[in-house]
Design a protein around this motif. Sequence first.
Motif, short mmCIF file in Angstrom:
data_model
loop_
_atom_site.label_atom_id
_atom_site.label_comp_id
_atom_site.label_asym_id
_atom_site.label_seq_id
_atom_site.Cartn_x
_atom_site.Cartn_y
_atom_site.Cartn_z
N LYS A 6 11.61 37.28 97.23
CA LYS A 6 10.35 37.56 96.53
C LYS A 6 10.67 38.23 95.21
N VAL A 7 10.01 37.76 94.15
CA VAL A 7 10.20 38.32 92.82
C VAL A 7 8.85 38.52 92.15
N GLN A 8 8.84 39.43 91.18
CA GLN A 8 7.62 39.70 90.41
C GLN A 8 7.86 39.28 88.97
N LEU A 9 6.89 38.60 88.39
CA LEU A 9 6.97 38.20 86.99
C LEU A 9 6.68 39.43 86.14
N ARG A 10 7.69 39.92 85.40
CA ARG A 10 7.52 41.18 84.68
C ARG A 10 7.37 41.01 83.18
N ARG A 11 7.82 39.88 82.61
CA ARG A 11 7.64 39.64 81.18
C ARG A 11 7.82 38.16 80.90
N LEU A 12 7.43 37.74 79.71
CA LEU A 12 7.61 36.35 79.27
C LEU A 12 8.30 36.37 77.92
N SER A 22 -1.50 34.81 82.57
CA SER A 22 -2.29 35.54 83.57
C SER A 22 -1.50 35.84 84.84
N ARG A 23 -0.34 35.24 84.97
CA ARG A 23 0.51 35.46 86.16
C ARG A 23 1.41 36.68 86.04
N LEU A 24 1.42 37.33 84.87
CA LEU A 24 2.21 38.54 84.71
C LEU A 24 1.85 39.54 85.80
N GLY A 25 2.85 40.10 86.45
CA GLY A 25 2.63 41.06 87.52
C GLY A 25 2.51 40.44 88.89
N GLN A 26 2.32 39.13 88.96
CA GLN A 26 2.18 38.46 90.26
C GLN A 26 3.54 38.28 90.93
N THR A 27 3.50 38.09 92.23
CA THR A 27 4.70 37.91 93.03
C THR A 27 4.80 36.47 93.51
N GLY A 28 6.02 35.95 93.50
CA GLY A 28 6.28 34.61 94.00
C GLY A 28 7.61 34.59 94.73
N THR A 29 7.98 33.40 95.21
CA THR A 29 9.20 33.22 95.97
C THR A 29 10.13 32.27 95.23
N ILE A 30 11.41 32.64 95.15
CA ILE A 30 12.39 31.77 94.51
C ILE A 30 12.59 30.54 95.38
N ARG A 31 12.45 29.36 94.78
CA ARG A 31 12.60 28.09 95.49
C ARG A 31 13.89 27.37 95.13
N LEU A 44 13.35 28.77 89.62
CA LEU A 44 12.11 28.10 89.98
C LEU A 44 11.36 28.98 90.97
N VAL A 45 10.14 29.38 90.60
CA VAL A 45 9.35 30.31 91.40
C VAL A 45 8.05 29.65 91.84
N LYS A 46 7.73 29.81 93.12
CA LYS A 46 6.47 29.29 93.66
C LYS A 46 5.59 30.49 93.99
N PHE A 47 4.37 30.49 93.43
CA PHE A 47 3.41 31.56 93.66
C PHE A 47 2.59 31.27 94.91
N GLU A 48 1.86 32.28 95.39
CA GLU A 48 1.10 32.17 96.63
C GLU A 48 0.06 31.05 96.62
N GLU A 59 13.18 37.62 83.13
CA GLU A 59 11.73 37.71 83.15
C GLU A 59 11.22 38.14 84.53
N LEU A 60 12.12 38.21 85.50
CA LEU A 60 11.75 38.49 86.88
C LEU A 60 12.39 39.79 87.36
#
Length: 63
Positions: A6-12, A22-31, A44-48, A59-60
């Motif tokens: 699990k990773v959080q998008l912290r910057r772009l 709008s996904r900044l701060g969201q958590t996803g899973t490395i695929r 490659l990150v997949k969000f909920e 960025e993560l």
Amino acid sequence: MDIGQKVQLRRLRDRVSKKLASRLGQTGTIRDFKMTDGSGVGVLVKFEDGFTTWFFEDELAPA
């Protein structure tokens, strides 16, 4: 970073669409990982909600 982590998008790094920003701060899973146009590696990150895209490693952050 590992697949399944699990990773959080912290910057772009670059300018992106409002939808992606709008996904900044969201958590996803490395695929998976991908080679970028240099010697870098993209993640490659997949969000909920099922949305999947790639980011640079700096960025993560681990969630």
